[in-house]
Design a protein around this motif. Structure first.
Motif, mmCIF file in Angstrom:
data_model
loop_
_atom_site.group_PDB
_atom_site.id
_atom_site.type_symbol
_atom_site.label_atom_id
_atom_site.label_comp_id
_atom_site.label_asym_id
_atom_site.label_seq_id
_atom_site.Cartn_x
_atom_site.Cartn_y
_atom_site.Cartn_z
ATOM 1 N N ILE A 34 48.760 105.202 130.391
ATOM 2 C CA ILE A 34 48.288 104.729 129.096
ATOM 3 C C ILE A 34 48.403 105.860 128.086
ATOM 4 N N TYR A 35 49.072 105.585 126.977
ATOM 5 C CA TYR A 35 49.200 106.542 125.904
ATOM 6 C C TYR A 35 48.408 106.029 124.701
ATOM 7 N N TYR A 36 48.127 106.918 123.790
ATOM 8 C CA TYR A 36 47.490 106.535 122.531
ATOM 9 C C TYR A 36 48.325 107.068 121.384
ATOM 10 N N TYR A 52 52.334 110.345 119.889
ATOM 11 C CA TYR A 52 51.322 109.881 120.824
ATOM 12 C C TYR A 52 50.832 111.009 121.712
ATOM 13 N N ILE A 53 49.688 110.730 122.372
ATOM 14 C CA ILE A 53 49.087 111.658 123.319
ATOM 15 C C ILE A 53 48.961 110.924 124.648
ATOM 16 N N VAL A 54 49.314 111.626 125.718
ATOM 17 C CA VAL A 54 49.352 110.970 127.018
ATOM 18 C C VAL A 54 48.183 111.404 127.889
ATOM 19 N N TYR A 55 48.140 110.876 129.084
ATOM 20 C CA TYR A 55 47.034 111.103 130.015
ATOM 21 C C TYR A 55 46.728 112.591 130.212
ATOM 22 N N ILE A 71 48.260 115.724 117.008
ATOM 23 C CA ILE A 71 47.414 114.684 117.592
ATOM 24 C C ILE A 71 46.574 115.331 118.686
ATOM 25 N N SER A 72 45.284 115.053 118.645
ATOM 26 C CA SER A 72 44.377 115.615 119.649
ATOM 27 C C SER A 72 43.403 114.530 120.085
ATOM 28 N N ARG A 73 42.573 114.868 121.069
ATOM 29 C CA ARG A 73 41.626 113.867 121.554
ATOM 30 C C ARG A 73 40.308 114.522 121.944
ATOM 31 N N ASP A 74 39.261 113.703 121.925
ATOM 32 C CA ASP A 74 37.947 114.096 122.420
ATOM 33 C C ASP A 74 37.531 112.990 123.386
ATOM 34 N N THR A 75 37.781 113.216 124.664
ATOM 35 C CA THR A 75 37.518 112.168 125.645
ATOM 36 C C THR A 75 36.025 111.878 125.799
ATOM 37 N N SER A 76 35.170 112.840 125.461
ATOM 38 C CA SER A 76 33.722 112.598 125.564
ATOM 39 C C SER A 76 33.262 111.569 124.533
ATOM 40 N N LYS A 77 34.034 111.456 123.455
ATOM 41 C CA LYS A 77 33.713 110.486 122.409
ATOM 42 C C LYS A 77 34.659 109.296 122.421
ATOM 43 N N ASN A 78 35.619 109.290 123.341
ATOM 44 C CA ASN A 78 36.648 108.246 123.378
ATOM 45 C C ASN A 78 37.359 108.136 122.026
ATOM 46 N N THR A 81 42.672 111.870 117.354
ATOM 47 C CA THR A 81 42.781 112.138 115.935
ATOM 48 C C THR A 81 44.222 112.456 115.529
ATOM 49 N N LEU A 82 44.478 112.233 114.273
ATOM 50 C CA LEU A 82 45.759 112.567 113.657
ATOM 51 C C LEU A 82 45.509 113.521 112.512
ATOM 52 N N GLN A 83 46.269 114.590 112.486
ATOM 53 C CA GLN A 83 46.271 115.481 111.333
ATOM 54 C C GLN A 83 47.712 115.607 110.851
#
Length: 122
Positions: A34-36, A52-55, A71-78, A81-83
């Motif tokens: 699953i990618y986002y 996109y960001i992958v697993y 593109i980054s992610r914060d998995t604790s917050k589900n 982000t895009l900058q």
């Protein structure tokens, strides 16, 4: 039911950095295959893939936007982000976040956010 929701400022000044967040509910961000992704649609034009960001946390970007995109992610917050830095009026668009399911030789954008309008103007 998986839902994605974009959030962020609707107006950004030229040369500034556009920052958007996508909140994912109803599904884990740490599922394999699953990618986002972020996609945008400028006025009067078609959809444009941004990246996109992958697993694993690795990221992939459109060559035309790569130098300005993160593109980054914060998995604790589900959230992911895009900058997009150094924006110009040509970056004015509806920005979408989406979930992508991939297989060996296929992929499907199965869930989308409703989209958020971002206008670049002084």
């Amino acid at each position: 039911q998986v839902q994605l929701q974009e959030s962020g400022p609707g107006l950004v000044k030229p040369s500034q950095t556009l920052s958007l967040t996508c909140t994912v509910s109803g599904g884990s961000m740490l599922s394999n295959y699953i990618y986002y992704s972020w996609i945008r649609q400028p006025p009067g034009k078609g959809l444009e893939w941004i990246g996109y960001i992958v697993y694993s946390g690795s990221t992939y970007y459109s060559p035309s936007l790569k130098s300005r995109t993160a593109i980054s992610r914060d998995t604790s917050k589900n959230q992911f982000t895009l900058q997009l830095s150094s924006v110009t009026p040509e970056d004015t668009a509806v920005y979408y976040c989406a979930r992508v399911i991939s297989g060996r030789n296929w992929y499907v954008y199965d869930y989308w956010g409703q989209g958020t309008q971002v206008t670049v103007s002084s």
